[in-house]
Every structure is written in structure tokens, then in C-alpha cells.
Motif scaffolding. Structure first.
Motif, PDB file in Angstrom:
ATOM      1  N   ILE A   1      26.489   5.673 185.428  1.00  0.00           N
ATOM      2  CA  ILE A   1      27.228   4.908 184.701  1.00  0.00           C
ATOM      3  C   ILE A   1      27.794   6.007 183.559  1.00  0.00           C
ATOM      4  O   ILE A   1      27.116   6.923 182.782  1.00  0.00           O
ATOM      5  CB  ILE A   1      26.682   3.869 183.733  1.00  0.00           C
ATOM      6  CG1 ILE A   1      26.022   2.790 184.727  1.00  0.00           C
ATOM      7  CG2 ILE A   1      27.595   3.288 182.655  1.00  0.00           C
ATOM      8  CD1 ILE A   1      25.256   1.917 183.828  1.00  0.00           C
ATOM      9  N   ASN A   2      29.295   5.996 183.128  1.00  0.00           N
ATOM     10  CA  ASN A   2      29.628   6.922 182.233  1.00  0.00           C
ATOM     11  C   ASN A   2      30.092   6.208 180.855  1.00  0.00           C
ATOM     12  O   ASN A   2      30.100   4.866 180.995  1.00  0.00           O
ATOM     13  CB  ASN A   2      30.995   7.659 182.684  1.00  0.00           C
ATOM     14  CG  ASN A   2      30.626   8.697 183.665  1.00  0.00           C
ATOM     15  OD1 ASN A   2      29.596   9.375 183.736  1.00  0.00           O
ATOM     16  ND2 ASN A   2      31.427   8.499 184.825  1.00  0.00           N
ATOM     17  N   TYR A   3      30.280   6.594 179.711  1.00  0.00           N
ATOM     18  CA  TYR A   3      30.637   6.153 178.571  1.00  0.00           C
ATOM     19  C   TYR A   3      29.499   5.300 177.775  1.00  0.00           C
ATOM     20  O   TYR A   3      29.371   5.393 176.690  1.00  0.00           O
ATOM     21  CB  TYR A   3      32.065   5.412 178.593  1.00  0.00           C
ATOM     22  CG  TYR A   3      32.918   6.217 179.126  1.00  0.00           C
ATOM     23  CD1 TYR A   3      33.663   7.201 178.257  1.00  0.00           C
ATOM     24  CD2 TYR A   3      33.345   6.247 180.258  1.00  0.00           C
ATOM     25  CE1 TYR A   3      34.609   7.777 178.568  1.00  0.00           C
ATOM     26  CE2 TYR A   3      34.496   7.410 180.923  1.00  0.00           C
ATOM     27  CZ  TYR A   3      35.180   7.915 179.988  1.00  0.00           C
ATOM     28  OH  TYR A   3      36.079   8.909 180.317  1.00  0.00           O
ATOM     29  N   PHE A   4      29.065   4.323 178.757  1.00  0.00           N
ATOM     30  CA  PHE A   4      27.856   3.410 178.010  1.00  0.00           C
ATOM     31  C   PHE A   4      26.433   4.368 177.494  1.00  0.00           C
ATOM     32  O   PHE A   4      26.349   5.170 178.436  1.00  0.00           O
ATOM     33  CB  PHE A   4      27.567   2.586 179.174  1.00  0.00           C
ATOM     34  CG  PHE A   4      28.412   1.560 179.397  1.00  0.00           C
ATOM     35  CD1 PHE A   4      28.623   0.140 178.608  1.00  0.00           C
ATOM     36  CD2 PHE A   4      29.514   1.676 180.411  1.00  0.00           C
ATOM     37  CE1 PHE A   4      29.521  -0.625 179.164  1.00  0.00           C
ATOM     38  CE2 PHE A   4      30.495   0.917 180.727  1.00  0.00           C
ATOM     39  CZ  PHE A   4      30.641  -0.303 180.146  1.00  0.00           C
TER      40      PHE A   4
ATOM     41  N   SER B   1      37.678   6.609 187.217  1.00  0.00           N
ATOM     42  CA  SER B   1      36.854   5.625 187.592  1.00  0.00           C
ATOM     43  C   SER B   1      36.730   4.100 186.468  1.00  0.00           C
ATOM     44  O   SER B   1      37.531   4.435 185.493  1.00  0.00           O
ATOM     45  CB  SER B   1      35.339   5.807 187.544  1.00  0.00           C
ATOM     46  OG  SER B   1      34.979   6.030 186.351  1.00  0.00           O
TER      47      SER B   1
ATOM     48  N   ASP C   1      34.975   3.169 184.690  1.00  0.00           N
ATOM     49  CA  ASP C   1      33.758   3.080 183.694  1.00  0.00           C
ATOM     50  C   ASP C   1      34.549   3.224 182.003  1.00  0.00           C
ATOM     51  O   ASP C   1      33.950   2.390 181.324  1.00  0.00           O
ATOM     52  CB  ASP C   1      33.151   4.481 183.454  1.00  0.00           C
ATOM     53  CG  ASP C   1      32.376   4.628 184.855  1.00  0.00           C
ATOM     54  OD1 ASP C   1      32.859   4.259 186.001  1.00  0.00           O
ATOM     55  OD2 ASP C   1      31.058   5.073 184.706  1.00  0.00           O
ATOM     56  N   LEU C   2      35.711   3.989 181.692  1.00  0.00           N
ATOM     57  CA  LEU C   2      36.225   3.954 180.410  1.00  0.00           C
ATOM     58  C   LEU C   2      36.517   2.482 179.933  1.00  0.00           C
ATOM     59  O   LEU C   2      36.334   1.983 178.986  1.00  0.00           O
ATOM     60  CB  LEU C   2      37.200   4.882 180.412  1.00  0.00           C
ATOM     61  CG  LEU C   2      37.725   5.146 179.049  1.00  0.00           C
ATOM     62  CD1 LEU C   2      36.968   5.193 177.865  1.00  0.00           C
ATOM     63  CD2 LEU C   2      38.921   6.036 179.030  1.00  0.00           C
TER      64      LEU C   2
ATOM     65  N   TYR D   1      33.827   0.016 179.625  1.00  0.00           N
ATOM     66  CA  TYR D   1      33.235   0.386 178.233  1.00  0.00           C
ATOM     67  C   TYR D   1      34.000  -0.225 177.131  1.00  0.00           C
ATOM     68  O   TYR D   1      33.410  -0.764 176.403  1.00  0.00           O
ATOM     69  CB  TYR D   1      32.979   1.949 178.147  1.00  0.00           C
ATOM     70  CG  TYR D   1      32.627   2.233 176.647  1.00  0.00           C
ATOM     71  CD1 TYR D   1      31.284   2.046 176.337  1.00  0.00           C
ATOM     72  CD2 TYR D   1      33.357   2.785 175.750  1.00  0.00           C
ATOM     73  CE1 TYR D   1      30.523   2.553 175.198  1.00  0.00           C
ATOM     74  CE2 TYR D   1      33.099   3.076 174.456  1.00  0.00           C
ATOM     75  CZ  TYR D   1      31.648   2.888 174.101  1.00  0.00           C
ATOM     76  OH  TYR D   1      31.113   3.185 173.051  1.00  0.00           O
TER      77      TYR D   1
ATOM     78  N   LYS E   1      39.009   7.127 171.123  1.00  0.00           N
ATOM     79  CA  LYS E   1      39.418   6.745 172.426  1.00  0.00           C
ATOM     80  C   LYS E   1      41.042   6.186 172.477  1.00  0.00           C
ATOM     81  O   LYS E   1      41.216   5.365 171.444  1.00  0.00           O
ATOM     82  CB  LYS E   1      38.536   5.529 172.896  1.00  0.00           C
ATOM     83  CG  LYS E   1      37.188   6.171 173.201  1.00  0.00           C
ATOM     84  CD  LYS E   1      36.104   5.333 173.783  1.00  0.00           C
ATOM     85  CE  LYS E   1      35.040   6.025 174.562  1.00  0.00           C
ATOM     86  NZ  LYS E   1      34.306   7.135 173.427  1.00  0.00           N
TER      87      LYS E   1
END
Lengths: 339, 339
Positions: free
Chosen positions: A108-111, B9, B11-12, B15, B238
């Protein structure tokens, strides 16, 4: 969508209506799950990955660490489907993962994924081999220093094998806790679970201190969360303990530690929140053994006696205090099941 | 309501689910729009007012700067209807307007309208006559100093003529960008657009530096936003770049400027978000030419190939990560259309 009060009064949960929540998912592996046939699922080969997969699905609706999703693995993931469905309809402001001894770090990225340098714990029938004092202190420290922009924390767990370690822990600490496993009528592995717990309990002495007992029969998530709760009270953080027997056991651990050091806790900011389940009368019986008052709630949403994990019961309570429509929720859960 | 991943992906965007957003609308006029018959709309007399009207409608649901609303002007305003509908169902925490060369200041109180002392730019077939370096530096400065209470920024644009200036800019900087205008099958003005771009490109030399090229063929919003992006990365803001070809071109400008000064950027906090559109495969082809990785998403909401502007594609992505119900959204858009 509504909730029922198991213990205490409606006030705390009503106060949280409409407020912003951070969802923390604490995950760990106890090798207890590797005892042959101890888990309900037919396919327990991947079961040690469950907490990792739950974290990924909750955050991303993807299972990055698993390539082939079988029907069985989908079944394991039912609780997180509900939590995710709630998150899609009324998103938590923030999700963070606590790695309390995972076999595989979630992709998982960002989290935020908090690491505490904790390893999976061993089989409780052979001694869990946990440094309980160290894990507890890490929990206290994290709870004491945790900063949140949100109004409250939902502290959930995905700890593989934790139903068994929770019962063993409650019993080791001297609490009455007999009816939990027997309630899973479908559970062919019940005898194995009970004998595992018995073996574990035989390894400890009645007069062992709390931390020695925990080191032998408990798991990382239970111990860490007890520390977290004690740490969090120092800053008046409002915490929803999201789970059933596991979270009740966390409170029992807090109770035993306080007893052993003749301490006290202001528990007014803590609530246990769980799913609708026949077992909830047993939860009440466990919580009645605490020396401090506690609020406990259950969702009124019928989840077919599905065991509470990944905080789905608390997520349903959160849904009920945030205007989520029941029909929409059912259709969202169905659509996630089908994907 | 859902979104698709064009590049990168999930993810961002996952998030950002449930998090608070500030919506920035950058508006400017390029006199390119005054070239006879270059715009699709029958009535282009008022087209230079479009960014002003979009700002007013987004903030107020009123068109203060226009007394008679014709059918055509309503058509011009379709994108902002969608953004406004999302804002009504799940309000952005904050909306601010960036005046990057409007003909008329929007008649809005309370909302912040940032002025940068920038004039509308000239027709690109005659040289846009922009001080690109100055505009870029204003963008960098604004991005560097921008303070937000919110978790992320949605940076959108309403720049009249910007579809044309974007293609001209991308080509001038040496990127492959051929299929954009040809995709508007209904566009009777396509030939005029293409010949305008050709004339503009003939005015520059291959070995002109980046800023000389931008000064001749670009527009204020494209250049300013490129500066904003570079400035924003210095504070880990962001940013959702809300748009299609225009925002892809902003990233190409960033890429060319970095190349020219052998710099690098941490692009992990930036995502391009756009509407569902057949053109998105071309967006992917444009973004594939960047030297840095980028996340790009499109809404799965069917908006009938309506060109993305006023950030309506990103607004739909925002809706999808904030539990907005599709049926409710459709009925909200319909009711705004009827008013």
C-alpha cells in the motif's frame, strides 16, 4: 440502520454521530493458526496472509499480495467487504495500518503503515514466546503520542488466530469465559481449539504475573491494543474498540494490568463496538467482570452471525451514526461480493 | 460511482477517499477564441465571458455577469453544471478562483478571487505575446506559498480557447499530439483549429527555448499551472490536476522545463483526474512521454463525451471517493439543467 446498547448508555455513541473518524487496523499473525485443522476455512494455507490482504482490500479494494482469489479466500474476506462497503458509502477520513507482526507487509502506498519491529508470535500450545512487556509498552507509547485530526479513533483488528488467543488470554487472567467457541455450531475445529487452549493454559501457573501469562498464551494485537488504550486515556482520545471477544479481552488485559499495579483508568472515552451476534450476551458477561464502567454497542444490522473482524461491527455502528442507508449498504456489499 | 486508473495505481486516489478538498478554478482568456468560427458554439460573442460565468455559477449557482441566458450559453455551461451538482451533493470545503487573465472579474463576494495582474493573451496565430517566464514564476510563487486547511487541492481550469493552445503547446515542445482535435467529430471548426495551430507553430523555431515557445503558442493558465505544480511539490501538497488535454499539457510543460534545467520533480503527490472519454487513450499516450511517473484517473460516470472543463471530470472522481450516489447525482444535474 441502528445500534443497540450492550452496556452503559447511548450517550457516547450518540455524541460521535456525524463526527470524523480515523480507522486504525491492527494486524498480526499468531502461529496458533498453523495448528492442523484449527481454522474453520478449508484452505488455511494462505490464512497467515489474511491480515495483509484485509489491509490491502480495505484501503485499495485490491488484493495486491494474492494472485489467485479462490472462493475460500473470498470467504475469509467477508468481514472486510462490509467495512470497505461502509468506507465507500461514508468514507473514514483516514485509514492507517498497524503492523504488529505480519508475515507480509501490505503493498500500500500513501496510507500510513506503522511498523513496530514486532514478529509473528508462536503457537500458544508451545508458548507464544512474546515479550509481552515490550509489546505493551510499545502500545502505551503509540497511544500516548498518537495525533489525530479526527474526532475519534476506530481501533480494529485482523489478527489471525486471535479468537483462540483471546479465549486463552481471558482464561489465563482468571476471567470466566466459557461459552465463546461453543457458539460456533458450524465449527468442526472447535475441539482442536479447545484442546489447544487447554494445553496453553497448562503451561502457565495461577500465580504467574500478568505479563508472564500474556507472554505465553496471548498475541501481539491483544497486548499492544491494551497498551494503546491505556496510552490514549492520557490524552482524552475517544476510542471505539472495534471487535467482539478480542476487544473485550483487550479490556480484560487492561483491567488485570491496572489491578496488578493498583492503578485506575478513566474509561469514559472508550466504547466497544461490535456486530449483531448471539454471542453478545457473552460479551456482556465478559465486560461485567471489569472493575471500571464501559460502554458497549452492537450494530442492529443482521450480518448472519459472521464473526466480527476488521472492525466490521464498528463500521456498521459508524454507518448508523452517519446516515448510511441500509438498502444502499446491502447493495454495495453485494456488488463487492460479485466483483 | 467509481473511477478507472489510466496510469499508475489506485493508491493515491484511494488515499484521498473521505478527505477534505479545496477546489481551485484557474480562468483565463486567449484571444485565439476570437478567430472567426474557431469555437464549436454558434454564439461565440460571449465566449470570452465563459470563464467568468463558470466561476460565478460554480460558486453561486448564478450568472451575475450575463443578463440573457440563451440556449447556447447554457450549452457552454454544461461542464460547470456537473461540477456544481457534485458541489451541492458533497460540497468542496473551499472554492477559490485564480484570475489568470479574465476579461471580466467574476461578481463574487466572500470567495477568494486571487489576482495576479495578468492580461488575456493574444491569438496564437499572431503570437500569444505572453511573458511566459513571468507567468510561470507567478505560478511557482503561488504554489510555493499556498496554504490550505484541506487535505488536497483540485486544480481545475476554465480557459477559453485552451484546447487549441494546449495542442499547439504540446506540439511546440516536441511531443506527439495528433489525435486530439480530430476526435471531435461534430466539430465543424476543426479545420480552422488545425490551421491556426499550424500557423502558430510556423512562428516558432525548433531550437527556441521552452519559454520562448510558450510565450508564442501557449496560454496563461497552462503556463501558470505548470509553475503551480512545481511550486506545490516543495511543500508536499497533494494536487489533483482536473482536466484532460489541458492538464496533460501542463505536465508536459513541467517536463520540458525540468529537462531544460536538468531538474527533477517528486510527482508522487500529483494526479491527473478527468472525465470518461474516448480521448483518454490519447491522454495516456501524452502522459507516457513524461520523464517522471504520474497517476491518472478517469471517472466511470458516463458524461456523453462532453469535453472536460471546469474540472468536472475530477469533480466526478471526487464524488466517487466521497460516497455520492449516482442516481442522486443524475437527478441533481437534471434539475440544474432545467432551472
Amino acid at each position: 440502520m441502528n445500534f443497540d446498547t450492550i452496556l452503559g448508555s447511548v450517550d457516547l455513541l450518540e455524541y460521535l454521530r456525524g463526527k470524523q473518524a480515523t480507522f486504525l487496523l491492527a494486524g498480526s499473525v499468531s502461529k496458533t493458526s498453523e495448528i492442523s485443522n484449527i481454522l474453520q476455512s478449508e484452505n488455511s494455507t494462505n490464512s497467515n496472509l489474511t491480515p495483509t490482504l484485509n489491509a490491502e482490500f480495505l484501503c485499495l479494494k485490491e488484493l495486491k499480495s494474492l494472485e489467485n482469489i479462490t472462493k475460500t479466500s473470498k470467504n475469509i474476506l467477508k468481514p472486510v467487504l462490509i467495512t470497505r462497503a461502509v468506507h465507500e458509502l461514508k468514507p473514514f477520513s483516514n485509514i492507517e495500518i498497524l503492523d504488529l507482526g505480519l508475515e507480509l507487509k501490505p503493498k500500500i502506498n500513501y496510507f500510513k503503515v506503522h511498523s513496530f519491529d514486532i514478529k509473528p508470535s508462536a503457537r500458544i500450545d508451545d508458548g507464544a514466546k512474546i515479550n509481552a512487556m515490550e509489546i505493551f509498552q510499545k502500545g502505551v507509547e503509540f497511544g500516548t503520542n498518537y495525533e489525530s485530526k479526527d474526532d475519534y479513533i476506530i481501533l480494529s483488528e485482523s489478527a489471525i488466530g486471535s479468537e483462540i488467543t483471546a479465549v486463552a488470554t481471558a482464561k489465563a487472567l482468571g476471567y470466566k469465559c466459557d461459552d465463546f467457541l461453543s457458539n460456533c455450531v458450524k465449527d468442526v475445529s472447535r475441539d482442536i481449539k479447545n484442546s489447544t487452549i487447554e494445553t496453553a493454559l497448562n503451561r502457565i501457573q495461577l500465580d504467574d504475573d500478568v505479563f508472564t501469562k500474556l507472554s505465553n498464551v496471548s498475541d501481539n494485537t491483544l497486548i499492544f491494543n491494551a497498551g494503546f488504550i491505556l496510552g490514549s486515556t492520557s490524552k482524552n482520545l475517544k476510542v471505539m474498540l472495534a471487535g467482539s471477544i478480542q476487544m473485550a479481552t483487550v479490556l480484560l488485559i487492561v483491567n488485570s494490568i491496572l489491578e496488578s499495579m493498583q492503578g485506575a483508568v478513566d474509561s469514559s472515552n472508550i466504547a466497544l463496538c461490535t456486530s449483531k451476534n448471539k454471542n453478545n450476551k457473552n460479551i456482556k458477561r465478559l465486560l461485567d467482570q471489569l472493575n471500571f464502567p464501559i460502554n458497549a454497542y452492537s450494530s442492529s444490522f443482521d450480518s448472519n452471525e459472521l464473526e466480527d473482524s476488521v472492525g466490521y461491527g464498528a463500521a456498521l455502528c459508524y454507518a448508523s451514526i452517519n446516515g448510511v442507508n441500509k438498502k444502499e449498504l446491502v447493495s454495495k456489499i453485494d456488488s463487492l461480493l460479485e466483483e
